[in-house]
Enzyme design. Structure first.
Site, short mmCIF file in Angstrom:
data_model
loop_
_atom_site.label_atom_id
_atom_site.label_comp_id
_atom_site.label_asym_id
_atom_site.label_seq_id
_atom_site.Cartn_x
_atom_site.Cartn_y
_atom_site.Cartn_z
N TYR A 55 74.39 -14.12 15.11
CA TYR A 55 73.87 -13.88 16.45
C TYR A 55 72.34 -13.87 16.47
O TYR A 55 71.69 -13.20 15.67
CB TYR A 55 74.38 -12.55 17.01
CG TYR A 55 73.75 -12.21 18.35
CD1 TYR A 55 74.09 -12.94 19.48
CD2 TYR A 55 72.79 -11.22 18.47
CE1 TYR A 55 73.50 -12.68 20.71
CE2 TYR A 55 72.20 -10.93 19.69
CZ TYR A 55 72.56 -11.68 20.81
OH TYR A 55 71.95 -11.42 22.02
N HIS A 85 62.82 -14.87 29.54
CA HIS A 85 62.89 -13.42 29.73
C HIS A 85 61.63 -12.83 30.36
O HIS A 85 61.56 -11.63 30.60
CB HIS A 85 63.16 -12.73 28.39
CG HIS A 85 64.61 -12.83 27.96
ND1 HIS A 85 65.27 -14.02 27.85
CD2 HIS A 85 65.52 -11.87 27.62
CE1 HIS A 85 66.51 -13.82 27.45
NE2 HIS A 85 66.69 -12.52 27.32
N ASN A 197 63.83 -7.43 21.52
CA ASN A 197 64.95 -6.50 21.43
C ASN A 197 64.42 -5.19 20.87
O ASN A 197 64.01 -5.14 19.71
CB ASN A 197 66.03 -7.08 20.51
CG ASN A 197 67.41 -6.94 21.10
OD1 ASN A 197 67.84 -5.83 21.37
ND2 ASN A 197 68.09 -8.05 21.28
N TYR A 282 58.18 36.80 40.66
CA TYR A 282 58.58 36.06 39.46
C TYR A 282 57.53 35.04 39.01
O TYR A 282 57.39 34.78 37.81
CB TYR A 282 59.89 35.31 39.72
CG TYR A 282 61.12 36.18 39.78
CD1 TYR A 282 61.06 37.56 39.62
CD2 TYR A 282 62.37 35.59 39.98
CE1 TYR A 282 62.20 38.34 39.69
CE2 TYR A 282 63.52 36.35 40.04
CZ TYR A 282 63.43 37.74 39.90
OH TYR A 282 64.57 38.50 39.96
N ARG A 285 55.32 37.25 36.97
CA ARG A 285 55.98 38.02 35.92
C ARG A 285 56.73 37.15 34.92
O ARG A 285 56.84 37.49 33.74
CB ARG A 285 56.95 39.01 36.57
CG ARG A 285 57.47 40.05 35.62
CD ARG A 285 58.34 41.12 36.25
NE ARG A 285 58.63 40.99 37.65
CZ ARG A 285 59.84 41.18 38.18
NH1 ARG A 285 60.87 41.45 37.40
NH2 ARG A 285 60.03 41.09 39.48
N PHE A 331 69.15 -1.02 19.99
CA PHE A 331 68.30 -1.31 21.14
C PHE A 331 68.63 -0.43 22.34
O PHE A 331 67.88 -0.41 23.32
CB PHE A 331 68.48 -2.78 21.56
CG PHE A 331 69.92 -3.15 21.75
CD1 PHE A 331 70.64 -2.72 22.85
CD2 PHE A 331 70.58 -3.92 20.80
CE1 PHE A 331 71.98 -3.04 23.02
CE2 PHE A 331 71.92 -4.26 20.96
CZ PHE A 331 72.62 -3.82 22.07
N GLU A 417 76.57 -6.65 28.62
CA GLU A 417 75.76 -5.44 28.47
C GLU A 417 76.16 -4.50 29.60
O GLU A 417 75.49 -4.40 30.63
CB GLU A 417 74.28 -5.82 28.50
CG GLU A 417 73.92 -6.73 27.32
CD GLU A 417 72.70 -7.60 27.54
OE1 GLU A 417 71.99 -7.40 28.54
OE2 GLU A 417 72.45 -8.48 26.70
#
Length: 516
Positions: A55, A85, A197, A282, A285, A331, A417
């Site tokens: 791959y 990409h 990646n 609060y 405190r 990844f 994915e």
């Protein structure tokens, strides 16, 4: 630029990364890492020449992994991967965080499990040293299969494409390399995939967020101490015995720092006896409990991000000892998404309790005799009335932004994915949230300074006097209504740059790198 800092992959600390980020340092990998890097790249080259489908080496990507690619097309495959990409959109990532992302990519590749040649890493080192910064759009990543789009824009510059900033000018990536005396690379087998990646965009943004939040967490110790004195609050809730009985490290440290900051205050000593109030609200405190819990949470997030910064997070990975190239899921940025959500929660809560202290100081029914809205002539002047409203708006905005991103997911890449982390969303929002928090704390500083000055001739402690003096170098006392935006901006800058903390102490009030 200074001599590059030598980094050992797998052994870099949060302190190293913060220094690199803040000081714009160049870096170089420890050359002891080169043999493993060379072995991994040789193993990938062998696989590219073989017949077995591996791959990302001789196959397509994602849902196209079943498509076998001829060895003659390897370089085209990797180049096409990067160009296809580069689909990021939105405002460019800031220069400092982009450079940190590049450093993180170097560290990941330097583990010797990615199969990327050392010369590619040398080009990244050269870009850092000579100031070539890729223009990386900030939107487009879902945090798995890595930060693909942002890292593709970074990688495009390495092959002479995309855009980069050089010497203050935005230009074509190839032109920036040429002007800096650098040459683009031709990507070999798997190298494009190894570069895009990974989690480096999300991790860099999360680290930048962490570093800013930590400074603001330090600043809140000063502003909350000033606020306590301004409303003549009690220091009894800071007693060490109280916090030892609970045992949380952050709570103990916050109480200790506040005790030191308030020690010797005449204002405090003036109402130790005869004070009709039994307990403070609060927001006064419980400051050690709230800020302390935020400190502990930030340290937990910091530990996660330190591990991630040193990790090999691309796919597939080259297991040199086993002689295998194996597909996995490093990844997936789920740890980074969780860390970013933790940081966001801390930011929101530090702002929420600080906003209540601002509200306390401007309310004459609760502020123990301070004038309404801290105005010198209430009615004619509105004082801090709308500054408090601004803090309420920003506090509420941060609450919305703090909604967890890690619980979101959407299928991508034709359902290959099918579960993603949304770490990039979680990390990117931290900068905006920190900007909001800095304003909230800046307004608290303005109000608290007015409050303690109203207590004259009684004086606050020496460290807090120094804090007020630092503020007064930039913002005059509010003797009458005036244009306030500049005052708020100046005060926010003091808390976010650590100038306020430095005025009170030569040593850090809190240390983020101390995680254990």
């Amino acid at each position: 630029m200074t001599t590059p800092r030598v980094l050992t992959p797998g052994a870099v600390t949060l302190d190293d990364l913060e220094t690199i980020h803040r000081e714009n340092l160049a870096v170089t990998l420890d050359r002891a890492a080169k043999p493993a890097i060379d072995l991994a790249s040789e193993r990938v080259a062998e696989a590219a020449r073989g017949e077995e489908a591996v791959y990302g080496v001789n196959t397509g990507f994602g849902k196209l992994a079943s498509v076998k690619i001829a060895s003659a097309d390897t370089a085209t495959l990797q180049r096409n991967l990067i160009l296809s990409h580069c689909c990021g959109v939105g405002e460019p990532l800031d220069t400092a965080t982009t450079r940190l992302m590049m450093v993180l990519k170097l560290l990941s590749l330097g583990r010797g499990a990615s199969g990327v040649r050392f010369e590619v890493m040398e080009l990244i080192e050269g870009c850092l040293a000579r100031g070539v910064t890729p223009v990386v759009p900030s939107q487009g990543s879902v945090g798995a299969s890595g930060d693909l789009a942002p890292l593709a824009h970074m990688t495009a510059v390495l092959i002479g494409e995309g855009e980069a900033e050089f010497e203050g000018t935005r230009m074509a990536g190839g032109a920036a390399l040429a002007k800096a005396g650098l040459a683009p690379v031709v990507l070999g087998p798997k190298e494009g995939l190894g570069l895009i990646n990974g989690t480096q965009f999300s991790t860099a943004c999360a680290l930048a967020g962490l570093f800013s939040t930590w400074r603001l967490a330090e600043a809140t110790l000063v502003t909350s101490s000033l606020s306590t004195d301004a409303i003549m609050g009690s220091t009894a809730p800071l007693l060490p015995e109280i916090h030892a009985l609970r045992g949380y490290r952050g709570q103990i440290e916050v109480a200790s720092a506040m005790r030191d900051l308030m020690a010797g205050s005449q204002i405090r000593e003036s109402h130790r006896t005869g004070d009709s109030r039994v307990q403070d609200p609060y927001c006064i405190r419980c400051q050690p409990q709230v800020a302390g819990a935020c400190v502990d949470l930030l340290r937990m997030a910091g530990r996660t991000l330190e591990i991630e910064a040193n990790a090999a997070t691309d796919n597939p990975l080259v297991l040199i000892d086993e002689g295998r190239i194996v597909s996995g899921g490093n990844f997936h940025a789920e740890p980074v998404a969780f860390a970013a959500d933790q940081i966001a929660l801390a930011i929101a809560e530090l702002g929420a309790i600080a906003q209540r202290r601002v509200a306390l100081m401007v309310d004459p029914t609760l502020s123990f005799d301070l004038p309404p809205f801290l105005a010198r002539d209430p009615g004619l002047n509105s004082g801090m009335m709308i500054a408090e409203v601004t803090t309420a708006a920003l506090m509420s905005e941060n609450k919305h932004l703090a909604h967890p991103c890690s619980i979101d997911s959407t299928p991508t890449s034709a359902n290959q994915e099918d579960h993603v982390s949304m770490a990039a969303h979680g990390a990117r929002r931290l900068a905006r949230m920190n900007d909001n928090l800095a304003v909230i704390l800046g307004v608290e500083l303005l109000c608290a300074a007015e409050g303690v000055e109203h207590r004259a001739p009684l004086a606050t402690s020496r460290p807090l006097q120094a804090a007020v003096a630092k503020l007064r170098e930039h913002v005059a006392p509010l003797t009458a209504d005036r244009y306030m935006a500049g005052d708020i901006e100046a005060a926010a800058r003091l808390v976010s740059t650590r100038a306020l903390v430095a005025a009170t102490s030569t040593a850090p009030l809190l240390v983020v790198g101390e995680i254990a």
